[in-house]
Design a protein around this motif. Structure first.
Motif, mmCIF file in Angstrom:
data_model
loop_
_atom_site.group_PDB
_atom_site.id
_atom_site.type_symbol
_atom_site.label_atom_id
_atom_site.label_comp_id
_atom_site.label_asym_id
_atom_site.label_seq_id
_atom_site.Cartn_x
_atom_site.Cartn_y
_atom_site.Cartn_z
ATOM 1 N N ASP A 208 37.826 35.819 -7.389
ATOM 2 C CA ASP A 208 38.708 35.050 -8.276
ATOM 3 C C ASP A 208 40.132 34.967 -7.778
ATOM 4 O O ASP A 208 40.715 33.882 -7.671
ATOM 5 N N ASN B 218 32.745 27.363 -15.854
ATOM 6 C CA ASN B 218 33.521 28.497 -15.321
ATOM 7 C C ASN B 218 32.655 29.712 -15.014
ATOM 8 O O ASN B 218 33.171 30.822 -14.873
ATOM 9 N N SER C 217 43.448 27.264 -4.439
ATOM 10 C CA SER C 217 43.253 26.126 -5.361
ATOM 11 C C SER C 217 44.414 25.155 -5.288
ATOM 12 O O SER C 217 45.546 25.536 -5.021
ATOM 13 N N THR D 123 30.535 33.488 -10.473
ATOM 14 C CA THR D 123 31.911 33.922 -10.216
ATOM 15 C C THR D 123 31.930 35.442 -10.078
ATOM 16 O O THR D 123 31.138 36.150 -10.679
ATOM 17 N N TYR E 133 30.783 29.315 -8.855
ATOM 18 C CA TYR E 133 31.492 28.652 -7.777
ATOM 19 C C TYR E 133 30.484 27.778 -7.035
ATOM 20 O O TYR E 133 29.372 28.220 -6.737
ATOM 21 N N TRP F 62 35.086 27.827 0.793
ATOM 22 C CA TRP F 62 35.054 27.202 -0.531
ATOM 23 C C TRP F 62 36.178 26.182 -0.688
ATOM 24 O O TRP F 62 35.978 25.097 -1.235
ATOM 25 N N VAL G 268 34.860 24.684 -9.007
ATOM 26 C CA VAL G 268 34.393 25.607 -10.036
ATOM 27 C C VAL G 268 33.568 24.796 -11.018
ATOM 28 O O VAL G 268 34.005 23.732 -11.484
#
Length: 217
Positions: free
Chosen positions: A210, A157, A217, A205, A160, A147, A153
C-alpha cells in the motif's frame, strides 16, 4: 544518484543513425523534449542518440532493434539495455533522461548490463531480473514499478490489478518477473473476474504494498 535538472541553459547533442546531428541549448527538460521530438519525427533512422557531454551520459534509442540503451561514461562507466515492446516508449524515455539523466530511467523497465541478455525469451528475461532482487524492500519497489506502468486499484479497493486491459501476449517479461516476485513476497494471485482482459493479473491488497504504491500513484 539522481541529478535534478540544473537551472540555466543546458546543452545536448542529438545524433541520428543517418549521420545528421543537432546541438541544442535549452532552458528546461520540456524545451529539450520538444526539440528532440521534432528531431525524432523529422527523419527515419534506426538509431537516435541524445548526448549530455558535460555529464558524460547518453541515451540511445534503437527502434530498428526495439532497444533503448543508457550510457554513463563519467565516474563509474556503465551501460544498460532495455527491450522495448511498444513504439510509444521511446519519447517518454527521452523525457526522463532530460529530467534526471541516467538515473532518471532507473524505474523505466527491465535493464540488463549486456545487449546479448535481450536475446533471451521474455520469460527468461523476467526470471533473470527477478533473481537479482534479494530483499523484501527491493521486491516491493520492483512490484510497485510494474504496477505503476499499467496497473489500477479495483473499484472495491480489495484488489490490485496489474496489466489493466492488456492481452496475455503483452508484457511477457514483466509478467514473468511479477510472478516470481509475488511468490518471493508470499502474495497469492486471485482469479480475475470473467469480464477482465486475458492478460490482467489480480492480487489482494497488501499493507506492505500500500505505502509503496501510494508513491507511484
Amino acid at each position: 544518484m539522481a541529478r535534478p535538472y540544473a537551472s540555466g541553459p543546458k546543452q545536448f547533442v542529438f545524433v541520428g543513425g543517418d549521420g545528421d546531428s543537432q546541438q541544442v541549448s535549452v532552458g528546461d527538460p520540456q524545451e529539450a523534449y520538444v526539440a528532440f521530438s521534432a528531431f525524432f519525427h523529422g527523419r527515419d533512422s534506426d538509431t537516435y542518440t541524445i548526448e549530455d557531454k558535460p555529464a558524460g551520459q547518453s541515451l540511445v534509442l534503437m527502434p530498428g532493434q526495439g532497444v533503448i540503451a543508457r550510457i554513463e561514461a563519467a565516474e563509474q562507466p556503465r551501460s544498460e539495455y532495455l527491450q522495448v515492446d511498444r513504439a510509444n516508449r521511446y519519447l517518454p524515455s527521452a523525457m526522463l533522461f532530460f529530467e534526471n539523466g541516467y538515473a532518471g530511467l532507473d524505474h523505466f523497465g527491465q535493464w540488463f548490463p549486456d545487449l546479448a541478455d535481450l536475446d533471451a525469451s521474455p520469460e527468461t528475461r523476467g526470471a533473470t531480473r527477478a533473481a537479482t532482487v534479494r530483499t523484501e524492500a527491493a521486491a516491493i519497489k520492483e512490484v510497485a514499478r510494474i504496477w505503476a506502468d499499467s496497473g489500477i486499484v479495483d473499484p472495491s479497493n480489495q484488489y490490485y490489478v496489474f496489466f489493466d486491459s492488456h492481452d496475455v501476449d503483452d508484457d511477457r517479461a514483466e509478467r514473468a518477473e511479477l510472478f516470481r516476485l509475488l511468490d518471493f513476497l508470499g502474495i497469492e494471485r486471485v482469479d480475475a473476474p470473467a469480464e477482465a482482459a486475458e492478460g490482467e493479473v489480480w492480487v489482494r491488497t497488501d499493507v506492505r504494498l500500500d505505502a509503496e504504491f501510494e508513491r507511484w500513484s
